[in-house]
Design a protein around this motif. Sequence first.
Motif, PDB file in Angstrom:
ATOM      1  N   MET A 116      40.934  34.390  19.338  1.00  0.00           N
ATOM      2  CA  MET A 116      40.716  35.063  20.210  1.00  0.00           C
ATOM      3  C   MET A 116      41.774  34.511  21.648  1.00  0.00           C
ATOM      4  SD  MET A 116      36.971  35.750  22.369  1.00  0.00           S
ATOM      5  CE  MET A 116      36.160  36.003  23.813  1.00  0.00           C
ATOM      6  N   VAL A 117      41.554  35.496  22.595  1.00  0.00           N
ATOM      7  CA  VAL A 117      43.512  34.671  23.232  1.00  0.00           C
ATOM      8  C   VAL A 117      41.702  34.398  24.847  1.00  0.00           C
ATOM      9  CG1 VAL A 117      44.787  35.566  25.221  1.00  0.00           C
ATOM     10  CG2 VAL A 117      45.039  36.131  22.666  1.00  0.00           C
ATOM     11  N   ALA A 118      41.560  32.792  24.976  1.00  0.00           N
ATOM     12  CA  ALA A 118      41.507  32.910  26.267  1.00  0.00           C
ATOM     13  C   ALA A 118      41.871  33.463  27.609  1.00  0.00           C
ATOM     14  CB  ALA A 118      41.431  31.341  26.730  1.00  0.00           C
ATOM     15  N   PRO A 119      41.695  33.817  28.306  1.00  0.00           N
ATOM     16  CA  PRO A 119      41.636  34.724  29.925  1.00  0.00           C
ATOM     17  C   PRO A 119      42.377  33.334  30.867  1.00  0.00           C
ATOM     18  CG  PRO A 119      40.019  34.708  29.961  1.00  0.00           C
ATOM     19  CD  PRO A 119      39.374  33.618  28.972  1.00  0.00           C
ATOM     20  N   PRO A 120      43.782  34.167  31.320  1.00  0.00           N
ATOM     21  CA  PRO A 120      44.722  32.493  31.576  1.00  0.00           C
ATOM     22  C   PRO A 120      44.774  32.153  32.807  1.00  0.00           C
ATOM     23  CG  PRO A 120      45.578  35.039  32.358  1.00  0.00           C
ATOM     24  CD  PRO A 120      44.647  35.541  31.046  1.00  0.00           C
ATOM     25  N   THR A 121      45.299  31.606  33.170  1.00  0.00           N
ATOM     26  CA  THR A 121      44.444  30.023  34.438  1.00  0.00           C
ATOM     27  C   THR A 121      44.344  30.988  35.537  1.00  0.00           C
ATOM     28  OG1 THR A 121      44.979  28.351  33.801  1.00  0.00           O
ATOM     29  CG2 THR A 121      44.653  28.147  35.377  1.00  0.00           C
ATOM     30  N   GLY A 122      42.961  31.282  35.817  1.00  0.00           N
ATOM     31  CA  GLY A 122      43.040  31.939  37.543  1.00  0.00           C
ATOM     32  C   GLY A 122      43.389  33.131  37.101  1.00  0.00           C
ATOM     33  N   ALA A 123      42.851  33.751  35.723  1.00  0.00           N
ATOM     34  CA  ALA A 123      42.732  35.313  36.224  1.00  0.00           C
ATOM     35  C   ALA A 123      41.257  35.667  35.063  1.00  0.00           C
ATOM     36  CB  ALA A 123      43.155  36.012  34.573  1.00  0.00           C
ATOM     37  N   PRO A 124      40.172  36.673  35.748  1.00  0.00           N
ATOM     38  CA  PRO A 124      38.896  36.603  35.798  1.00  0.00           C
ATOM     39  C   PRO A 124      38.251  36.890  33.874  1.00  0.00           C
ATOM     40  CG  PRO A 124      39.764  38.681  35.940  1.00  0.00           C
ATOM     41  CD  PRO A 124      41.048  37.981  36.182  1.00  0.00           C
ATOM     42  N   LEU A 174      49.273  41.876  25.068  1.00  0.00           N
ATOM     43  CA  LEU A 174      48.671  42.890  24.884  1.00  0.00           C
ATOM     44  C   LEU A 174      47.028  42.505  24.283  1.00  0.00           C
ATOM     45  CD1 LEU A 174      49.341  45.201  23.887  1.00  0.00           C
ATOM     46  CD2 LEU A 174      50.583  44.535  22.255  1.00  0.00           C
ATOM     47  N   ALA A 175      47.330  41.300  23.386  1.00  0.00           N
ATOM     48  CA  ALA A 175      46.164  40.653  22.926  1.00  0.00           C
ATOM     49  C   ALA A 175      45.000  40.271  24.204  1.00  0.00           C
ATOM     50  CB  ALA A 175      46.193  39.576  22.603  1.00  0.00           C
ATOM     51  N   TYR A 176      44.960  39.688  25.565  1.00  0.00           N
ATOM     52  CA  TYR A 176      44.689  39.989  26.025  1.00  0.00           C
ATOM     53  C   TYR A 176      43.467  41.672  26.456  1.00  0.00           C
ATOM     54  CZ  TYR A 176      42.259  38.546  31.157  1.00  0.00           C
ATOM     55  OH  TYR A 176      41.297  38.287  32.085  1.00  0.00           O
ATOM     56  N   ALA A 177      44.677  42.184  26.983  1.00  0.00           N
ATOM     57  CA  ALA A 177      44.245  43.423  27.695  1.00  0.00           C
ATOM     58  C   ALA A 177      43.141  44.157  26.339  1.00  0.00           C
ATOM     59  CB  ALA A 177      45.445  44.180  27.737  1.00  0.00           C
ATOM     60  N   GLN A 178      43.625  43.975  24.663  1.00  0.00           N
ATOM     61  CA  GLN A 178      42.992  44.397  24.463  1.00  0.00           C
ATOM     62  C   GLN A 178      41.293  43.668  24.267  1.00  0.00           C
ATOM     63  OE1 GLN A 178      43.575  46.640  21.144  1.00  0.00           O
ATOM     64  NE2 GLN A 178      45.501  45.964  20.895  1.00  0.00           N
ATOM     65  N   GLN A 179      41.050  42.432  24.047  1.00  0.00           N
ATOM     66  CA  GLN A 179      39.535  41.737  24.355  1.00  0.00           C
ATOM     67  C   GLN A 179      38.855  42.711  25.635  1.00  0.00           C
ATOM     68  OE1 GLN A 179      40.830  37.880  24.453  1.00  0.00           O
ATOM     69  NE2 GLN A 179      40.290  37.807  21.823  1.00  0.00           N
ATOM     70  N   GLY A 188      36.685  54.394  18.182  1.00  0.00           N
ATOM     71  CA  GLY A 188      37.311  55.516  17.406  1.00  0.00           C
ATOM     72  C   GLY A 188      37.659  56.457  18.961  1.00  0.00           C
ATOM     73  N   VAL A 189      37.550  56.178  20.469  1.00  0.00           N
ATOM     74  CA  VAL A 189      38.257  57.041  21.658  1.00  0.00           C
ATOM     75  C   VAL A 189      39.493  56.205  21.248  1.00  0.00           C
ATOM     76  CG1 VAL A 189      37.838  58.389  23.819  1.00  0.00           C
ATOM     77  CG2 VAL A 189      35.915  58.293  22.278  1.00  0.00           C
ATOM     78  N   LEU A 190      39.268  54.557  22.011  1.00  0.00           N
ATOM     79  CA  LEU A 190      40.775  54.298  22.103  1.00  0.00           C
ATOM     80  C   LEU A 190      41.301  54.162  21.190  1.00  0.00           C
ATOM     81  CD1 LEU A 190      41.459  51.969  23.826  1.00  0.00           C
ATOM     82  CD2 LEU A 190      40.525  49.996  23.341  1.00  0.00           C
ATOM     83  N   ARG A 191      42.607  54.488  20.716  1.00  0.00           N
ATOM     84  CA  ARG A 191      43.672  54.996  19.813  1.00  0.00           C
ATOM     85  C   ARG A 191      44.353  53.938  20.267  1.00  0.00           C
ATOM     86  NH1 ARG A 191      41.337  55.911  16.939  1.00  0.00           N
ATOM     87  NH2 ARG A 191      43.407  56.516  15.142  1.00  0.00           N
ATOM     88  N   HIS A 192      45.390  53.707  20.838  1.00  0.00           N
ATOM     89  CA  HIS A 192      46.316  52.737  21.179  1.00  0.00           C
ATOM     90  C   HIS A 192      46.446  52.121  21.974  1.00  0.00           C
ATOM     91  CE1 HIS A 192      47.690  54.661  17.194  1.00  0.00           C
ATOM     92  NE2 HIS A 192      47.369  55.513  17.604  1.00  0.00           N
ATOM     93  N   VAL A 193      47.019  50.670  21.926  1.00  0.00           N
ATOM     94  CA  VAL A 193      46.889  50.076  22.933  1.00  0.00           C
ATOM     95  C   VAL A 193      48.649  49.579  23.030  1.00  0.00           C
ATOM     96  CG1 VAL A 193      46.607  47.727  24.803  1.00  0.00           C
ATOM     97  CG2 VAL A 193      44.688  49.098  23.672  1.00  0.00           C
ATOM     98  N   THR A 194      49.694  49.606  23.577  1.00  0.00           N
ATOM     99  CA  THR A 194      50.747  49.014  23.639  1.00  0.00           C
ATOM    100  C   THR A 194      51.408  48.510  25.376  1.00  0.00           C
ATOM    101  OG1 THR A 194      51.506  51.609  23.546  1.00  0.00           O
ATOM    102  CG2 THR A 194      51.463  50.275  21.243  1.00  0.00           C
TER     103      THR A 194
END
Length: 198
Positions: free
Chosen positions: A1-9, A36-41, A60-66
Amino acid sequence: MVAPPTGAPSFAQAAANVGQPGATGAPCPLQGEPRLAYAQQVLDAVTDPEIPVINLRDLGVLRHVTLDGDTLHVTITPTYTGCPAMEQMQTDIEAALRGAGLTPYQVHTTLSPAWTTDWISASGRAKLRAYGIAPPAASGSLSNQTAVVHFQRADGEPACPRCASPRTERIATHGSTACQALYRCLSCREPFDYFKAH
């Protein structure tokens, strides 16, 4: 799991922005795979507007995140053409990304390959059952590839999601949404929705 970056919600704060379309988080400083990993989470917190116990990935509606440069591309597929919830799903995705500071982004809707209930994850099926909606049995024939989908399933009538009795009957072709049918358990006599297999 990627932690949110400093200052990010946090993920919870980003998810809280869903329903507040104008909310914008501080710009996310992450780049490349961490972005990309943060966006997925963040997107895993976006739920179906009609069935709020299941997120769009499990459905299954969310197909791809690139990621192309610093632009996120999110691809979604409706459960059926003309699904009235798609506009709200896109709005919720945009609000979550914007709230997490994950701009720029583009949300794309694709109709091919057509969504199938085989794309509902095992976790999603368990969430639907716990919510009182009988999920369809997975055919096991699809692996997110284009294939012929047969609308008649061998799994017969759905089991009751409340008492697990196989003794059920269909009351109406359409349930609370067009992608569900209304059934009744002949054992516990409770009505329930069945997510139609297709």
